[in-house]
Design an enzyme around this catalytic site. Structure first.
Site, PDB file in Angstrom:
ATOM      1  N   THR A 176     -33.978  22.670 -45.244  1.00  0.00           N
ATOM      2  CA  THR A 176     -34.356  23.519 -44.121  1.00  0.00           C
ATOM      3  C   THR A 176     -33.741  22.946 -42.854  1.00  0.00           C
ATOM      4  O   THR A 176     -33.678  21.735 -42.683  1.00  0.00           O
ATOM      5  CB  THR A 176     -35.890  23.571 -43.964  1.00  0.00           C
ATOM      6  OG1 THR A 176     -36.458  24.107 -45.161  1.00  0.00           O
ATOM      7  CG2 THR A 176     -36.294  24.434 -42.786  1.00  0.00           C
ATOM      8  N   ARG A 184     -41.378  34.722 -53.697  1.00  0.00           N
ATOM      9  CA  ARG A 184     -42.005  33.540 -53.122  1.00  0.00           C
ATOM     10  C   ARG A 184     -41.577  33.363 -51.674  1.00  0.00           C
ATOM     11  O   ARG A 184     -40.414  33.459 -51.336  1.00  0.00           O
ATOM     12  CB  ARG A 184     -41.630  32.315 -53.946  1.00  0.00           C
ATOM     13  CG  ARG A 184     -42.227  30.989 -53.442  1.00  0.00           C
ATOM     14  CD  ARG A 184     -41.229  30.208 -52.638  1.00  0.00           C
ATOM     15  NE  ARG A 184     -41.712  28.874 -52.259  1.00  0.00           N
ATOM     16  CZ  ARG A 184     -41.076  28.061 -51.418  1.00  0.00           C
ATOM     17  NH1 ARG A 184     -39.952  28.442 -50.857  1.00  0.00           N
ATOM     18  NH2 ARG A 184     -41.565  26.879 -51.123  1.00  0.00           N
ATOM     19  N   VAL A 185     -42.555  33.121 -50.791  1.00  0.00           N
ATOM     20  CA  VAL A 185     -42.287  32.889 -49.374  1.00  0.00           C
ATOM     21  C   VAL A 185     -42.706  31.457 -49.034  1.00  0.00           C
ATOM     22  O   VAL A 185     -43.830  31.054 -49.330  1.00  0.00           O
ATOM     23  CB  VAL A 185     -43.059  33.879 -48.478  1.00  0.00           C
ATOM     24  CG1 VAL A 185     -42.809  33.571 -47.004  1.00  0.00           C
ATOM     25  CG2 VAL A 185     -42.653  35.312 -48.803  1.00  0.00           C
ATOM     26  N   GLY A 186     -41.822  30.702 -48.436  1.00  0.00           N
ATOM     27  CA  GLY A 186     -42.131  29.329 -48.065  1.00  0.00           C
ATOM     28  C   GLY A 186     -42.713  29.226 -46.673  1.00  0.00           C
ATOM     29  O   GLY A 186     -43.119  30.221 -46.067  1.00  0.00           O
ATOM     30  N   ASP A 187     -42.727  28.015 -46.142  1.00  0.00           N
ATOM     31  CA  ASP A 187     -43.341  27.785 -44.830  1.00  0.00           C
ATOM     32  C   ASP A 187     -42.462  28.214 -43.672  1.00  0.00           C
ATOM     33  O   ASP A 187     -42.954  28.473 -42.576  1.00  0.00           O
ATOM     34  CB  ASP A 187     -43.663  26.292 -44.667  1.00  0.00           C
ATOM     35  CG  ASP A 187     -42.394  25.449 -44.647  1.00  0.00           C
ATOM     36  OD1 ASP A 187     -41.701  25.411 -45.687  1.00  0.00           O
ATOM     37  OD2 ASP A 187     -42.086  24.847 -43.608  1.00  0.00           O
ATOM     38  N   THR A 194     -39.926  20.563 -42.599  1.00  0.00           N
ATOM     39  CA  THR A 194     -39.081  20.739 -43.780  1.00  0.00           C
ATOM     40  C   THR A 194     -39.742  20.023 -44.952  1.00  0.00           C
ATOM     41  O   THR A 194     -40.508  19.088 -44.756  1.00  0.00           O
ATOM     42  CB  THR A 194     -37.651  20.208 -43.550  1.00  0.00           C
ATOM     43  OG1 THR A 194     -36.867  20.445 -44.736  1.00  0.00           O
ATOM     44  CG2 THR A 194     -37.656  18.720 -43.252  1.00  0.00           C
ATOM     45  N   GLY A 195     -39.439  20.480 -46.150  1.00  0.00           N
ATOM     46  CA  GLY A 195     -40.072  19.905 -47.335  1.00  0.00           C
ATOM     47  C   GLY A 195     -40.569  20.994 -48.254  1.00  0.00           C
ATOM     48  O   GLY A 195     -40.073  22.127 -48.217  1.00  0.00           O
ATOM     49  N   GLY A 200     -42.622  23.894 -49.059  1.00  0.00           N
ATOM     50  CA  GLY A 200     -43.321  24.859 -48.215  1.00  0.00           C
ATOM     51  C   GLY A 200     -44.805  24.989 -48.488  1.00  0.00           C
ATOM     52  O   GLY A 200     -45.610  25.124 -47.563  1.00  0.00           O
TER      53      GLY A 200
END
Length: 211
Positions: free
Chosen positions: A66, A94-97, A117-118, A120
């Site tokens: 990210t 799928r939706v991340g952070d 970052t990382g 999510g």
């Protein structure tokens, strides 16, 4: 799950999303299709399914990243921006952070901003960026705030029986001071300011998830 489908009709789908797919937020009907196919395969081919799952687990650990940026102008206005490649081998929808306000990013002019970052799901479950900015509002320095958030997020995941994955944050306050923290090795960020040429900073983890 964000969709027009009546997901209440599929209670097992909810359990699969959170326990197997390891996702916090999913959108679209693609996730339903994947779950139905997986369910059919598991009925008669458990041995092959387990083999495929191990291969998937190994593949999804491969690199993804990210990019997050925090900016402060001469008028005191602040902005953040984030972009991500997404998690490898993620399930459809799928939706991340990264697009979630308060998780992947948060900013308030006059207070500060943060980007993450990382993994999510770990970042979303602990609202890392919002909490970092709120700690700066409470008077903590950027470095104190971000270290406290990463450490508490890591410990919260352990406390609830989970295994923390990569969590890293960079933040800056309204005075232009910045900080960064992570729970793993090999995290770097770049910074620059008027009178301070660009430089790359390597961050020592406040706690090492692999130790």
């Amino acid at each position: 799950v964000i969709d027009m489908i009546d997901f209440c009709a599929f209670p097992k789908l909810w359990m699969w999303i959170f326990n197997v797919a390891d996702a916090c937020v999913c959108v679209g009907a693609g996730i339903l299709f994947v779950w139905l196919i997986v369910s059919i395969i598991q009925e008669g081919k458990k041995e092959k399914t387990e083999k495929a799952r191990k291969a998937w687990e190994e593949k999804k650990q491969e690199g993804h990243d990210t990019i997050g940026a925090i900016a402060l102008d001469t008028h005191g206005s602040m902005a953040v921006a984030t972009s991500t490649s997404g998690a490898n081998m993620k399930v459809p929808g799928r939706v991340g952070d990264t697009p979630i306000i308060g998780s992947g990013f948060y900013v308030e002019s006059g207070v500060g901003g943060a980007v993450a970052t990382g993994l999510g799901e770990d970042i979303m479950r602990t609202c890392c960026s919002f909490r970092t900015v709120e700690l700066m509002r409470a008077g903590l320095s950027p470095q104190e705030a971000v270290e406290k958030v990463v450490l508490s997020a890591h410990e919260a995941i352990l406390r609830h029986g989970g295994k923390p994955e990569h969590i890293a944050l960079v933040c800056m306050n309204a005075e232009g001071a910045w900080g960064a923290a992570c729970n793993h090795q090999a995290f770097t960020y770049a910074c620059a300011a008027s009178g301070c040429p660009p430089k790359v900073v390597e961050v020592a983890p406040v706690i090492d998830k692999d130790a």
